[in-house]
Design a protein around this motif. Structure first.
Motif, PDB file in Angstrom:
ATOM      1  N   THR A   7       1.784  10.216  17.601  1.00  0.00           N
ATOM      2  CA  THR A   7       1.577   9.048  15.720  1.00  0.00           C
ATOM      3  C   THR A   7       0.457   9.821  15.507  1.00  0.00           C
ATOM      4  OG1 THR A   7       1.025   7.032  15.628  1.00  0.00           O
ATOM      5  CG2 THR A   7      -0.437   7.940  17.517  1.00  0.00           C
ATOM      6  N   GLY A   8       0.692   9.872  14.108  1.00  0.00           N
ATOM      7  CA  GLY A   8      -0.606  10.407  13.410  1.00  0.00           C
ATOM      8  C   GLY A   8      -1.370   9.152  12.686  1.00  0.00           C
ATOM      9  N   ASN A   9      -1.268   7.901  13.046  1.00  0.00           N
ATOM     10  CA  ASN A   9      -2.287   6.790  12.389  1.00  0.00           C
ATOM     11  C   ASN A   9      -3.812   6.699  14.017  1.00  0.00           C
ATOM     12  OD1 ASN A   9      -3.348   4.255  12.042  1.00  0.00           O
ATOM     13  ND2 ASN A   9      -1.569   3.474  11.240  1.00  0.00           N
ATOM     14  N   LYS A  12      -4.424   3.368  14.962  1.00  0.00           N
ATOM     15  CA  LYS A  12      -3.755   3.119  16.684  1.00  0.00           C
ATOM     16  C   LYS A  12      -4.082   4.075  17.485  1.00  0.00           C
ATOM     17  CE  LYS A  12       1.376   2.820  14.841  1.00  0.00           C
ATOM     18  NZ  LYS A  12       2.236   3.919  14.359  1.00  0.00           N
ATOM     19  N   LYS A  53      10.920   9.118  17.411  1.00  0.00           N
ATOM     20  CA  LYS A  53       9.111   9.629  17.216  1.00  0.00           C
ATOM     21  C   LYS A  53       9.050  10.255  18.912  1.00  0.00           C
ATOM     22  CE  LYS A  53       7.172   5.940  15.035  1.00  0.00           C
ATOM     23  NZ  LYS A  53       6.202   5.509  14.856  1.00  0.00           N
ATOM     24  N   ASP A  68       4.259   4.993  19.539  1.00  0.00           N
ATOM     25  CA  ASP A  68       4.167   3.173  19.539  1.00  0.00           C
ATOM     26  C   ASP A  68       5.164   2.744  17.080  1.00  0.00           C
ATOM     27  OD1 ASP A  68       3.305   1.693  16.733  1.00  0.00           O
ATOM     28  OD2 ASP A  68       1.496   1.038  19.062  1.00  0.00           O
ATOM     29  N   GLY A  71       4.551  -3.101  13.619  1.00  0.00           N
ATOM     30  CA  GLY A  71       4.431  -3.721  11.663  1.00  0.00           C
ATOM     31  C   GLY A  71       4.680  -5.087  11.765  1.00  0.00           C
ATOM     32  N   ALA A  86       4.445   0.560   7.098  1.00  0.00           N
ATOM     33  CA  ALA A  86       3.393   1.733   6.591  1.00  0.00           C
ATOM     34  C   ALA A  86       4.047   2.184   5.453  1.00  0.00           C
ATOM     35  CB  ALA A  86       3.579   3.280   7.581  1.00  0.00           C
ATOM     36  N   TYR A  95      -4.452   0.173   1.627  1.00  0.00           N
ATOM     37  CA  TYR A  95      -4.584  -1.211   1.828  1.00  0.00           C
ATOM     38  C   TYR A  95      -5.198  -2.625   1.716  1.00  0.00           C
ATOM     39  CZ  TYR A  95      -1.121   0.154   5.882  1.00  0.00           C
ATOM     40  OH  TYR A  95       0.346   0.418   6.435  1.00  0.00           O
ATOM     41  N   PHE A 118       3.091  -9.860  14.626  1.00  0.00           N
ATOM     42  CA  PHE A 118       3.031  -8.224  14.061  1.00  0.00           C
ATOM     43  C   PHE A 118       3.754  -7.948  15.579  1.00  0.00           C
ATOM     44  CE2 PHE A 118      -2.098  -7.913  12.331  1.00  0.00           C
ATOM     45  CZ  PHE A 118      -0.843  -7.108  11.445  1.00  0.00           C
ATOM     46  N   PHE A 152      -7.331  -1.789  11.719  1.00  0.00           N
ATOM     47  CA  PHE A 152      -7.325  -0.925  10.024  1.00  0.00           C
ATOM     48  C   PHE A 152      -5.696  -2.035   9.377  1.00  0.00           C
ATOM     49  CE2 PHE A 152      -2.882   0.416  12.196  1.00  0.00           C
ATOM     50  CZ  PHE A 152      -3.210  -0.048  13.792  1.00  0.00           C
ATOM     51  N   GLY A 153      -5.441  -1.218   8.322  1.00  0.00           N
ATOM     52  CA  GLY A 153      -3.937  -1.828   8.109  1.00  0.00           C
ATOM     53  C   GLY A 153      -4.016  -3.103   7.384  1.00  0.00           C
ATOM     54  N   TYR A 154      -2.761  -4.104   8.514  1.00  0.00           N
ATOM     55  CA  TYR A 154      -2.438  -5.548   7.460  1.00  0.00           C
ATOM     56  C   TYR A 154      -3.439  -6.589   8.157  1.00  0.00           C
ATOM     57  CZ  TYR A 154       1.100  -3.579   5.294  1.00  0.00           C
ATOM     58  OH  TYR A 154       1.885  -2.838   4.879  1.00  0.00           O
ATOM     59  N   ASP A 155      -4.568  -5.361   9.273  1.00  0.00           N
ATOM     60  CA  ASP A 155      -5.823  -6.792   9.902  1.00  0.00           C
ATOM     61  C   ASP A 155      -6.439  -7.696   8.780  1.00  0.00           C
ATOM     62  OD1 ASP A 155      -5.226  -6.654  12.387  1.00  0.00           O
ATOM     63  OD2 ASP A 155      -6.123  -4.221  12.668  1.00  0.00           O
ATOM     64  N   HIS A 180      -0.243  -7.152  19.832  1.00  0.00           N
ATOM     65  CA  HIS A 180       1.187  -6.591  20.085  1.00  0.00           C
ATOM     66  C   HIS A 180       1.425  -5.767  20.995  1.00  0.00           C
ATOM     67  CE1 HIS A 180      -0.906  -5.109  16.519  1.00  0.00           C
ATOM     68  NE2 HIS A 180       0.308  -4.686  16.276  1.00  0.00           N
TER      69      HIS A 180
HETATM   70  P1  ITT Z   1       2.919   6.848  13.150  1.00  0.00           P
HETATM   71  O1  ITT Z   1       4.329   6.701  13.174  1.00  0.00           O
HETATM   72  O2  ITT Z   1       2.567   8.564  12.824  1.00  0.00           O
HETATM   73  O3  ITT Z   1       2.422   6.154  14.671  1.00  0.00           O
HETATM   74  P2  ITT Z   1       2.228   5.466  10.759  1.00  0.00           P
HETATM   75  O4  ITT Z   1       1.334   4.085  10.355  1.00  0.00           O
HETATM   76  O5  ITT Z   1       3.458   5.768  10.299  1.00  0.00           O
HETATM   77  O6  ITT Z   1       2.318   5.860  12.000  1.00  0.00           O
HETATM   78  P3  ITT Z   1       4.603   3.005  11.906  1.00  0.00           P
HETATM   79  O7  ITT Z   1       5.876   3.575  11.149  1.00  0.00           O
HETATM   80  O8  ITT Z   1       5.061   2.050  13.307  1.00  0.00           O
HETATM   81  O9  ITT Z   1       3.537   3.986  12.062  1.00  0.00           O
HETATM   82  O10 ITT Z   1       3.969   2.090  10.701  1.00  0.00           O
HETATM   83  C1  ITT Z   1       2.777   1.055  11.632  1.00  0.00           C
HETATM   84  C2  ITT Z   1       2.410   0.390  10.166  1.00  0.00           C
HETATM   85  O11 ITT Z   1       2.219  -1.673  10.893  1.00  0.00           O
HETATM   86  C3  ITT Z   1       1.028   0.596  10.720  1.00  0.00           C
HETATM   87  O12 ITT Z   1       0.760   1.441   9.186  1.00  0.00           O
HETATM   88  C4  ITT Z   1       0.364  -0.910   9.941  1.00  0.00           C
HETATM   89  O13 ITT Z   1      -0.027  -1.027   7.816  1.00  0.00           O
HETATM   90  C5  ITT Z   1       0.489  -1.955   9.891  1.00  0.00           C
HETATM   91  N1  ITT Z   1       0.263  -2.121  11.572  1.00  0.00           N
HETATM   92  C6  ITT Z   1       0.921  -2.295  12.630  1.00  0.00           C
HETATM   93  N2  ITT Z   1      -0.497  -2.434  13.705  1.00  0.00           N
HETATM   94  C7  ITT Z   1      -1.204  -2.945  13.246  1.00  0.00           C
HETATM   95  C8  ITT Z   1      -2.029  -3.731  13.808  1.00  0.00           C
HETATM   96  O14 ITT Z   1      -2.547  -3.632  14.723  1.00  0.00           O
HETATM   97  N3  ITT Z   1      -2.598  -3.611  12.668  1.00  0.00           N
HETATM   98  C9  ITT Z   1      -3.180  -4.127  10.929  1.00  0.00           C
HETATM   99  N4  ITT Z   1      -1.624  -3.441  10.887  1.00  0.00           N
HETATM  100  C10 ITT Z   1      -0.787  -3.067  11.872  1.00  0.00           C
END
Ligand code: ITT
Length: 192
Positions: A7-9, A12, A53, A68, A71, A86, A95, A118, A152-155, A180
Protein backbone atom coordinates in the motif's frame (compact mmCIF):
# COMPACT_ATOMS: atom_id res chain seq x y z
CA UNK A 1 10.35 -13.57 8.71
CA UNK A 2 9.27 -10.64 6.59
CA UNK A 3 6.21 -9.61 4.70
CA UNK A 4 5.54 -6.63 2.45
CA UNK A 5 2.32 -4.67 2.68
CA UNK A 6 1.48 -3.40 -0.82
CA UNK A 7 0.00 0.00 0.00
CA UNK A 8 1.02 3.58 -0.58
CA UNK A 9 -1.72 4.90 1.74
CA UNK A 10 -0.18 6.07 5.04
CA UNK A 11 -3.50 6.11 6.91
CA UNK A 12 -3.99 2.43 6.10
CA UNK A 13 -0.35 1.59 6.85
CA UNK A 14 -0.60 3.07 10.37
CA UNK A 15 -3.67 0.97 11.16
CA UNK A 16 -2.10 -2.15 9.61
CA UNK A 17 0.96 -1.82 11.87
CA UNK A 18 -1.26 -1.39 14.93
CA UNK A 19 -3.45 -4.38 14.05
CA UNK A 20 -0.67 -6.74 12.92
CA UNK A 21 1.80 -5.54 15.57
CA UNK A 22 1.80 -8.82 17.48
CA UNK A 23 2.42 -10.91 14.34
CA UNK A 24 5.57 -12.96 14.07
CA UNK A 25 6.66 -11.08 10.90
CA UNK A 26 8.53 -7.89 10.25
CA UNK A 27 6.14 -5.74 8.20
CA UNK A 28 7.66 -3.59 5.48
CA UNK A 29 5.85 -0.92 3.50
CA UNK A 30 6.61 -0.86 -0.24
CA UNK A 31 8.86 2.13 0.37
CA UNK A 32 10.80 0.30 3.12
CA UNK A 33 11.13 -2.76 0.90
CA UNK A 34 12.39 -0.55 -1.94
CA UNK A 35 9.65 -1.81 -4.24
CA UNK A 36 8.98 0.36 -7.25
CA UNK A 37 6.49 -1.36 -9.57
CA UNK A 38 3.52 -0.10 -11.52
CA UNK A 39 0.30 -1.51 -10.11
CA UNK A 40 -2.57 -1.42 -12.60
CA UNK A 41 -5.64 -1.44 -10.35
CA UNK A 42 -8.19 -2.15 -13.07
CA UNK A 43 -10.44 -4.64 -11.28
CA UNK A 44 -14.14 -4.01 -10.73
CA UNK A 45 -14.39 -5.60 -7.27
CA UNK A 46 -12.50 -5.15 -3.99
CA UNK A 47 -11.33 -8.77 -4.27
CA UNK A 48 -9.94 -8.29 -7.80
CA UNK A 49 -8.06 -5.13 -6.86
CA UNK A 50 -6.65 -6.56 -3.63
CA UNK A 51 -5.36 -9.61 -5.56
CA UNK A 52 -3.88 -7.42 -8.32
CA UNK A 53 -1.92 -5.37 -5.76
CA UNK A 54 -0.70 -8.36 -3.74
CA UNK A 55 0.26 -10.49 -6.78
CA UNK A 56 2.03 -7.68 -8.62
CA UNK A 57 4.30 -7.01 -5.64
CA UNK A 58 4.76 -10.72 -4.85
CA UNK A 59 5.88 -11.36 -8.46
CA UNK A 60 8.30 -8.41 -8.34
CA UNK A 61 9.88 -9.44 -5.02
CA UNK A 62 9.28 -13.16 -4.39
CA UNK A 63 8.14 -12.26 -0.86
CA UNK A 64 4.92 -12.92 0.99
CA UNK A 65 2.78 -9.85 0.21
CA UNK A 66 -0.46 -8.56 1.72
CA UNK A 67 -2.68 -5.88 0.16
CA UNK A 68 -5.78 -3.95 1.26
CA UNK A 69 -8.52 -2.84 -1.11
CA UNK A 70 -11.24 -0.93 0.63
CA UNK A 71 -13.86 1.73 0.21
CA UNK A 72 -17.09 3.39 1.26
CA UNK A 73 -20.47 2.19 -0.06
CA UNK A 74 -23.30 4.71 0.31
CA UNK A 75 -26.62 2.96 -0.29
CA UNK A 76 -28.48 6.15 -1.36
CA UNK A 77 -25.76 6.69 -4.03
CA UNK A 78 -26.11 3.15 -5.40
CA UNK A 79 -23.05 2.08 -3.38
CA UNK A 80 -20.81 4.83 -4.73
CA UNK A 81 -17.94 5.59 -4.40
CA UNK A 82 -17.26 1.88 -3.72
CA UNK A 83 -14.14 0.54 -5.40
CA UNK A 84 -13.52 4.06 -6.72
CA UNK A 85 -13.31 5.59 -3.22
CA UNK A 86 -9.67 6.69 -3.58
CA UNK A 87 -10.27 8.10 -7.08
CA UNK A 88 -13.68 9.69 -6.38
CA UNK A 89 -13.67 13.29 -7.75
CA UNK A 90 -10.05 12.83 -8.80
CA UNK A 91 -7.03 11.43 -6.94
CA UNK A 92 -5.85 14.95 -6.01
CA UNK A 93 -9.10 16.25 -4.52
CA UNK A 94 -8.79 16.67 -0.74
CA UNK A 95 -10.96 14.61 1.59
CA UNK A 96 -12.39 17.83 3.04
CA UNK A 97 -13.88 18.44 -0.43
CA UNK A 98 -14.75 14.80 -1.17
CA UNK A 99 -16.58 14.49 2.15
CA UNK A 100 -18.45 17.75 1.53
CA UNK A 101 -19.54 16.53 -1.93
CA UNK A 102 -21.02 13.38 -0.42
CA UNK A 103 -22.80 15.44 2.27
CA UNK A 104 -24.18 17.76 -0.44
CA UNK A 105 -25.42 14.81 -2.52
CA UNK A 106 -27.30 13.60 0.58
CA UNK A 107 -28.64 17.03 1.51
CA UNK A 108 -32.12 16.67 3.06
CA UNK A 109 -31.98 12.86 3.00
CA UNK A 110 -33.23 11.50 6.36
CA UNK A 111 -31.04 9.35 8.61
CA UNK A 112 -32.92 6.11 7.96
CA UNK A 113 -31.85 6.18 4.30
CA UNK A 114 -28.27 7.39 4.91
CA UNK A 115 -26.98 3.85 5.51
CA UNK A 116 -23.42 3.14 4.42
CA UNK A 117 -20.58 0.74 5.09
CA UNK A 118 -16.85 0.52 4.85
CA UNK A 119 -15.65 -2.62 3.07
CA UNK A 120 -12.14 -4.06 3.33
CA UNK A 121 -10.68 -6.98 1.43
CA UNK A 122 -7.23 -8.18 2.43
CA UNK A 123 -5.39 -10.36 -0.09
CA UNK A 124 -2.37 -12.50 0.73
CA UNK A 125 -0.12 -13.58 -2.16
CA UNK A 126 2.26 -16.37 -1.15
CA UNK A 127 5.57 -16.98 -2.96
CA UNK A 128 4.27 -20.39 -4.14
CA UNK A 129 1.51 -18.65 -6.11
CA UNK A 130 -1.31 -19.33 -3.66
CA UNK A 131 -3.69 -16.41 -3.06
CA UNK A 132 -6.21 -15.94 -0.24
CA UNK A 133 -8.68 -13.13 0.42
CA UNK A 134 -10.73 -12.14 3.45
CA UNK A 135 -13.54 -9.52 3.47
CA UNK A 136 -15.09 -7.59 6.34
CA UNK A 137 -17.43 -4.61 6.68
CA UNK A 138 -18.59 -2.10 9.26
CA UNK A 139 -22.12 -0.71 9.00
CA UNK A 140 -22.95 2.91 9.78
CA UNK A 141 -24.50 5.93 8.13
CA UNK A 142 -23.44 9.17 6.53
CA UNK A 143 -23.32 11.90 9.19
CA UNK A 144 -25.18 15.21 8.80
CA UNK A 145 -21.91 17.11 9.34
CA UNK A 146 -18.24 16.09 9.36
CA UNK A 147 -16.80 15.50 12.84
CA UNK A 148 -13.51 14.29 14.30
CA UNK A 149 -9.81 14.50 13.48
CA UNK A 150 -8.63 10.90 13.80
CA UNK A 151 -8.33 8.26 11.11
CA UNK A 152 -8.22 9.28 7.43
CA UNK A 153 -10.28 9.52 4.25
CA UNK A 154 -14.03 9.35 4.79
CA UNK A 155 -13.84 8.81 8.57
CA UNK A 156 -15.22 12.31 9.48
CA UNK A 157 -18.55 11.58 7.72
CA UNK A 158 -18.95 7.89 8.71
CA UNK A 159 -21.24 7.87 11.75
CA UNK A 160 -21.81 4.94 14.11
CA UNK A 161 -25.22 5.41 15.79
CA UNK A 162 -24.42 2.91 18.58
CA UNK A 163 -21.30 4.94 19.53
CA UNK A 164 -22.80 8.37 18.86
CA UNK A 165 -19.55 9.18 17.04
CA UNK A 166 -17.94 9.17 13.62
CA UNK A 167 -15.00 6.83 13.08
CA UNK A 168 -12.85 10.00 13.08
CA UNK A 169 -13.95 10.59 16.70
CA UNK A 170 -12.79 7.14 17.84
CA UNK A 171 -9.31 6.49 19.19
CA UNK A 172 -7.09 4.35 16.94
CA UNK A 173 -7.61 1.43 19.32
CA UNK A 174 -11.41 1.79 19.33
CA UNK A 175 -11.54 2.01 15.53
CA UNK A 176 -9.28 -1.01 14.98
CA UNK A 177 -11.39 -3.13 17.31
CA UNK A 178 -14.54 -2.76 15.19
CA UNK A 179 -13.41 -1.60 11.76
CA UNK A 180 -13.63 -3.38 8.42
CA UNK A 181 -9.80 -3.35 8.29
CA UNK A 182 -9.38 -4.65 11.85
CA UNK A 183 -11.77 -7.53 11.23
CA UNK A 184 -10.36 -8.49 7.80
CA UNK A 185 -6.74 -8.35 9.04
CA UNK A 186 -7.52 -10.49 12.08
CA UNK A 187 -9.04 -13.09 9.72
CA UNK A 188 -5.98 -13.10 7.44
CA UNK A 189 -3.69 -13.40 10.50
CA UNK A 190 -5.11 -16.86 11.13
CA UNK A 191 -3.81 -18.22 7.82
CA UNK A 192 -0.30 -16.74 7.80
P1 ITT B 1 -3.38 1.62 -1.87
O1 ITT B 1 -4.07 1.09 -3.10
O2 ITT B 1 -1.99 2.10 -2.13
O3 ITT B 1 -3.47 0.67 -0.71
P2 ITT B 1 -5.54 3.56 -1.87
O4 ITT B 1 -5.93 4.66 -0.93
O5 ITT B 1 -5.47 3.90 -3.33
O6 ITT B 1 -4.15 2.95 -1.36
P3 ITT B 1 -7.89 1.88 -2.20
O7 ITT B 1 -7.93 1.87 -3.68
O8 ITT B 1 -8.17 0.59 -1.48
O9 ITT B 1 -6.49 2.33 -1.64
O10 ITT B 1 -8.90 2.99 -1.70
C1 ITT B 1 -9.42 2.96 -0.44
C2 ITT B 1 -10.09 4.29 -0.14
O11 ITT B 1 -11.29 4.05 0.62
C3 ITT B 1 -9.21 5.14 0.74
O12 ITT B 1 -8.36 5.96 -0.03
C4 ITT B 1 -10.24 5.94 1.53
O13 ITT B 1 -10.70 7.02 0.78
C5 ITT B 1 -11.39 4.95 1.68
N1 ITT B 1 -11.25 4.21 2.95
C6 ITT B 1 -10.92 2.89 3.10
N2 ITT B 1 -10.83 2.56 4.39
C7 ITT B 1 -11.12 3.68 5.09
C8 ITT B 1 -11.17 3.99 6.46
O14 ITT B 1 -10.87 3.09 7.39
N3 ITT B 1 -11.49 5.24 6.81
C9 ITT B 1 -11.75 6.17 5.89
N4 ITT B 1 -11.70 5.98 4.58
C10 ITT B 1 -11.39 4.74 4.16
Amino acid sequence: KKLIFATGNEGKMKEIREILGDLDYEILSMKEAGVDVDIVEDGTTFEENAIIKAKTVMEATGSLVLADDSGLEVDYLNKEPGVYSARYMGENTSYRIKNQIILDRLHGVPDIVRSARFVCVIAAAFPDGRVETRRATIEGRIAQEPAGENGFGYDPIFYLPEKGKTTAQLSAEEKNEISHRGKALRQIKEIL
